[in-house]
Write an enzyme that holds these catalytic residues in place. Structure first.
Site, PDB file in Angstrom:
ATOM      1  N   SER A   8       0.849  -1.195   0.000  1.00  6.71           N
ATOM      2  CA  SER A   8       0.000   0.000   0.000  1.00  6.71           C
ATOM      3  C   SER A   8       0.880   1.238   0.000  1.00  6.71           C
ATOM      4  CB  SER A   8      -0.886   0.014   1.245  1.00  6.71           C
ATOM      5  OG  SER A   8      -1.354   1.329   1.455  1.00  6.71           O
ATOM      6  N   HIS A  33      -1.383  -1.516  -4.090  1.00  6.36           N
ATOM      7  CA  HIS A  33      -2.624  -1.152  -3.402  1.00  6.36           C
ATOM      8  C   HIS A  33      -2.635   0.367  -3.214  1.00  6.36           C
ATOM      9  CE1 HIS A  33      -6.076  -2.033  -0.770  1.00  6.36           C
ATOM     10  NE2 HIS A  33      -5.601  -1.108   0.052  1.00  6.36           N
ATOM     11  N   ASP A  35      -4.729   3.554  -1.771  1.00  4.59           N
ATOM     12  CA  ASP A  35      -5.788   3.931  -0.829  1.00  4.59           C
ATOM     13  C   ASP A  35      -6.246   5.360  -1.068  1.00  4.59           C
ATOM     14  OD1 ASP A  35      -6.019   1.639   1.052  1.00  4.59           O
ATOM     15  OD2 ASP A  35      -3.895   2.042   1.356  1.00  4.59           O
ATOM     16  N   MET A  37      -8.746   8.216   0.209  1.00 10.10           N
ATOM     17  CA  MET A  37      -9.570   8.584   1.369  1.00 10.10           C
ATOM     18  C   MET A  37     -10.147   9.979   1.159  1.00 10.10           C
ATOM     19  SD  MET A  37      -7.034   7.447   4.386  1.00 10.10           S
ATOM     20  CE  MET A  37      -6.376   5.785   4.520  1.00 10.10           C
ATOM     21  N   HIS A  66      -8.409   1.085  -3.630  1.00  8.80           N
ATOM     22  CA  HIS A  66      -9.307   0.897  -2.481  1.00  8.80           C
ATOM     23  C   HIS A  66      -9.938   2.251  -2.157  1.00  8.80           C
ATOM     24  CE1 HIS A  66      -9.448  -0.098   2.150  1.00  8.80           C
ATOM     25  NE2 HIS A  66     -10.662   0.030   1.628  1.00  8.80           N
ATOM     26  N   MET A  68     -11.966   4.531  -0.045  1.00 10.23           N
ATOM     27  CA  MET A  68     -12.598   4.811   1.255  1.00 10.23           C
ATOM     28  C   MET A  68     -13.306   6.155   1.093  1.00 10.23           C
ATOM     29  SD  MET A  68      -9.530   3.397   3.620  1.00 10.23           S
ATOM     30  CE  MET A  68      -8.405   3.415   2.243  1.00 10.23           C
ATOM     31  N   MET A 137     -11.326  -5.590   6.058  1.00  6.89           N
ATOM     32  CA  MET A 137     -10.480  -4.670   6.826  1.00  6.89           C
ATOM     33  C   MET A 137     -10.140  -5.349   8.149  1.00  6.89           C
ATOM     34  SD  MET A 137      -9.856  -1.971   5.037  1.00  6.89           S
ATOM     35  CE  MET A 137      -8.812  -1.316   6.338  1.00  6.89           C
ATOM     36  N   ASP A 175      -6.452  -6.253   4.897  1.00  6.02           N
ATOM     37  CA  ASP A 175      -5.836  -4.933   4.869  1.00  6.02           C
ATOM     38  C   ASP A 175      -5.816  -4.343   6.274  1.00  6.02           C
ATOM     39  OD1 ASP A 175      -4.978  -2.395   4.230  1.00  6.02           O
ATOM     40  OD2 ASP A 175      -6.695  -1.876   2.968  1.00  6.02           O
ATOM     41  N   GLY A 176      -4.605  -4.141   6.776  1.00  6.27           N
ATOM     42  CA  GLY A 176      -4.442  -3.487   8.070  1.00  6.27           C
ATOM     43  C   GLY A 176      -3.627  -4.314   9.043  1.00  6.27           C
TER      44      GLY A 176
HETATM   45  C1  DX5 Z   1      -6.037   1.774   5.898  1.00  6.22           C
HETATM   46  C2  DX5 Z   1      -5.676   1.415   4.482  1.00  6.22           C
HETATM   47  C3  DX5 Z   1      -4.553   0.463   4.374  1.00  6.22           C
HETATM   48  C4  DX5 Z   1      -3.259   0.941   4.979  1.00  6.22           C
HETATM   49  C5  DX5 Z   1      -2.681  -0.239   5.668  1.00  6.22           C
HETATM   50  O1  DX5 Z   1      -7.292   2.268   5.992  1.00  6.22           O
HETATM   51  O2  DX5 Z   1      -6.774   0.819   3.802  1.00  6.22           O
HETATM   52  O3  DX5 Z   1      -4.354  -0.027   3.056  1.00  6.22           O
HETATM   53  O4  DX5 Z   1      -2.343   1.453   4.062  1.00  6.22           O
HETATM   54  O5  DX5 Z   1      -1.593   0.164   6.396  1.00  6.22           O
HETATM   55  P1  DX5 Z   1      -0.787  -0.819   7.347  1.00  6.22           P
HETATM   56  O6  DX5 Z   1      -0.344  -1.989   6.508  1.00  6.22           O
HETATM   57  O7  DX5 Z   1       0.329   0.033   7.834  1.00  6.22           O
HETATM   58  O8  DX5 Z   1      -1.746  -1.249   8.444  1.00  6.22           O
HETATM   59 ZN    ZN Z   2      -6.388  -0.196   1.816  1.00  9.22          ZN
END
Ligand code: DX5
Ligand code: ZN
Length: 224
Positions: A8, A33, A35, A37, A66, A68, A137, A175-176
């Site tokens: 990510s 990946h 993200d 937001m 992804h 969000m 998640m 993820d996470g």
């Molecule tokens: C969080 C994201 C993730 C994030 C994960 O909401 O969707 O993709 O980058 O980060 P790590 O691997 O550090 O938990």
């Molecule tokens: Zn993500």
């Protein structure tokens, strides 16, 4: 079933983003990946189309986006136009989830649906045959660097069982909080796509990639 590490870029050094993406590619990473937001569905704002469009020029890697984002349907066409190969939306963020998934397909991308740790599998069980991937998640969405929520392990296991029972070839992405330790737990429970942000970008990137890819490889050959 393909087992993959999906770094990510949320945890990348944005000042050296192109360079770090090349490190991914040189180390055999195929999925990136990404993200997005919006500051509404989650508290943070990350980045959007201009960044994706510009890194699209840098690599042929598969872009796993992804979202969000509240009501992501509004932006699907734009994300595909700027280079997304797969789009994952949150069940909690869509007014009409089925229609949103159809919109992703119509735009020509792979379709994923995601749920937060507290959202039950029941909320998406009726559309498992309509998606290519379910993203579970394993932290609250919105921030990198959080700890894996161990209560999610059972959900991964349950989802893999549901998919097997229905004979569906659907990817389970987690993820996470994925790192050298937690990756084993997720793989063993039935996940096959592992997202990792801080686990890849904090410290020595190449050695993190090597260790995590080794774990995936070992699991893959055992499970084969
Ligand atoms: C969080 C994201 C993730 C994030 C994960 O909401 O969707 O993709 O980058 O980060 P790590 O691997 O550090 O938990
Ligand atoms: Zn993500």
């Amino acid at each position: 079933m393909n087992y993959r590490l999906c770094p990510s870029i949320l945890s990348a050094d944005f000042n050296r983003l192109g360079e770090q993406i090349q490190i991914m590619e040189k180390n055999g990473i195929e999925w990136l990946h990404i993200d997005v937001m919006d500051g509404d569905f989650v508290p943070c704002i990350s980045f959007g189309m201009p960044v994706i469009r510009s890194i699209r020029k840098e690599t042929r890697m598969f872009f796993d986006v992804h979202l969000m984002v509240t009501e992501p349907e509004r932006y699907i066409r734009d994300f595909v136009d700027c280079g997304a190969d797969s789009i994952t939306v949150h069940a909690e963020a869509c007014e009409d989830l089925e229609r949103t998934i159809e919109t992703i397909r119509d735009a020509g991308a792979r379709a994923g649906v995601s749920i937060k740790p507290a959202t039950p599998l029941n909320d998406i069980s009726h559309l498992l045959s309509d998606v290519d991937m379910v993203l579970l998640m394993t932290v609250q969405p919105g921030f990198g660097g959080q700890k894996y929520m161990t209560e999610c392990t059972e959900k991964i296991r349950e989802l893999r069982k549901m998919l097997d029972e229905e004979g569906l070839d659907v990817d389970i992405q987690v993820d996470g909080g994925m790192n050298e330790q937690t990756i084993d737990i997720a793989l063993e429970a039935g996940a096959n796509l592992i997202v990792a942000g801080s686990g890849v970008f904090n410290g020595n990137i190449e050695s993190n990639l090597r260790i995590m890819k080794q774990k995936l490889g070992r699991f893959y050959s055992e499970g084969d």
